[in-house]
Scaffold this active site. Structure first.
Site, mmCIF file in Angstrom:
data_model
loop_
_atom_site.group_PDB
_atom_site.id
_atom_site.type_symbol
_atom_site.label_atom_id
_atom_site.label_comp_id
_atom_site.label_asym_id
_atom_site.label_seq_id
_atom_site.Cartn_x
_atom_site.Cartn_y
_atom_site.Cartn_z
ATOM 1 N N GLU A 12 41.027 -25.726 -42.228
ATOM 2 C CA GLU A 12 41.563 -26.250 -43.480
ATOM 3 C C GLU A 12 41.523 -27.771 -43.611
ATOM 4 O OE1 GLU A 12 43.079 -22.147 -42.893
ATOM 5 O OE2 GLU A 12 42.969 -23.919 -41.616
ATOM 6 N N GLY B 137 43.436 -17.010 -43.819
ATOM 7 C CA GLY B 137 44.234 -15.830 -44.112
ATOM 8 C C GLY B 137 43.976 -14.673 -43.174
ATOM 9 N N GLY C 94 41.435 -16.992 -47.591
ATOM 10 C CA GLY C 94 42.028 -16.693 -48.887
ATOM 11 C C GLY C 94 41.085 -17.074 -50.003
ATOM 12 N N ASP D 74 47.701 -23.040 -42.522
ATOM 13 C CA ASP D 74 48.924 -22.333 -42.901
ATOM 14 C C ASP D 74 48.980 -20.929 -42.306
ATOM 15 O OD1 ASP D 74 46.905 -21.341 -44.579
ATOM 16 O OD2 ASP D 74 48.241 -21.111 -46.293
#
Length: 353
Positions: free
Chosen positions: A137, A114, A66, A145
């Site tokens: 992350e 992402g 992302g 996520d």
């Protein structure tokens, strides 16, 4: 509209093509909006039998994640832009997971963050020797996520816990061996796969025909390069305490285990504990939407956390790779520090409308 993601319908196939090559096709809010709109329209469109997502021909990567710089900038102010992005991205992830027709993701290149969310929740995930998967992350103070809380604990044993906490990278066929991808084929055959999908008549038995096409092109998945470490992964990464995991790895007589312990010590201690709690809670979630609401609670707060602001500075902006984490040690991260990320958001909870 945006030209960073292109959609079209041709021959009964809905095509989604990522087209932001200078950023390795990293997602931003307009891209998520276009993809989610297409999925909602195609879900009930009788002229769409299959959906395929890939990246523009002649460009590198599948999707590197992302827009991290935007998330940090937003987190340094009121966080609203970051939260709007998370909400749309997570709705998009849920739409992929629930999509009732075959969804083919061609993960030919870097597939991180992402990009994992765009692929791993679909029914067919194609890896090549150029695929590079990771959920990195914890190294920037964010968390794994885009549904990591759902799919990671559902991999074999504690494989998902290892991937979530260390950010370990899987290459090529290992991505399929782990269960992240469903099929493996050489990248030189990707044009052939696309051509056969383009020429096929999916109006009846789309899943069966797609299965035949994939079987004719994909290769047997070899044993994973990390297979010899499965026993250590399962024994060291069990339980609910990250400190115990590091201690188990440090106490092992394995050079690989020692390296994993050292790697964990470089990650954001707070985020390692948040990610561990996320994976454990995600394993208990009964629906994907329940998991995504949990992740939205974490993301809502994490974008404004000191470790995220500092981690992006050190790894992405200044590139000194010397983040000053706070707290600096796993042992100094309290249960209360972790609990606050999982607290309900009240009126701000994620909706899927």
């Amino acid at each position: 509209m945006t030209d960073t993601v292109l959609t079209r319908i041709q021959g009964g196939v809905g095509y989604i093509t990522l087209n932001r090559p200078k950023a390795l096709h990293a997602l931003n809010l307009p891209m998520c909006e276009v993809i989610l709109t297409a999925l909602r329209e195609w879900r009930d469109d009788p002229d769409v039998h299959v959906v395929m997502i890939d990246h523009a021909d002649g460009t590198r990567g599948f999707c590197a994640g992302g827009d991290i710089a935007m998330l940090r900038e937003s987190g340094m102010s009121d966080g609203r832009e970051a939260r709007a992005f998370f909400a749309e991205e997570y709705r998009m992830n849920a739409a992929i997971k629930a999509f009732p027709k075959p969804y083919v993701a061609i993960m030919d290149g870097v597939t991180m963050g992402g990009g994992v969310g765009l692929s791993v929740h679909g029914s067919y995930r194609i890896a090549t020797e150029r695929t590079l998967f990771a959920m990195p992350e914890t190294g920037i103070g964010l968390f794994p996520d885009v549904g990591g809380g759902w799919f990671l604990p559902r991999l074999r044993g504690e494989l998902g816990t290892w991937l979530a906490l260390t950010g370990a990278r899987l290459k090529g066929s290992d991505v399929a061996a782990a269960g992240v991808a469903t099929h493996f084929l050489p990248s030189e055959l990707v044009p052939n796969l696309k051509a056969q999908i383009l020429d096929a008549d999916f109006s009846a038995g789309a899943a069966e025909l797609l299965g035949v096409i994939l079987k004719s092109l994909t290769h047997t998945i070899p044993a994973a390069s990390y297979a010899e470490h499965h026993a250590l992964i399962d024994s060291a990464f069990r339980g609910d305490r990250a400190e115990d995991m590091v201690a188990a790895l440090e106490a092992s007589d394995s050079d690989w285990g020692q390296k994993q312990a050292a790697l964990l010590r470089t990650k954001s201690p707070e985020t390692v504990k948040v990610a561990l709690r996320q994976v454990r809670e995600g394993a208990r979630c009964e629906t994907f939407e329940e998991n995504m609401r949990m992740e939205y609670r974490i993301g809502w707060r994490k974008v404004q956390s000191p470790d995220f602001i500092e981690g992006v500075r050190a790894v992405i902006i200044d590139k000194d790779n010397a983040p000053a984490w706070s707290p600096a040690r796993l042992e100094d991260v309290s249960d209360a520090d972790v609990d606050r990320y999982f607290a309900p958001l009240g009126a701000d909870e994620l909706s899927f409308d």
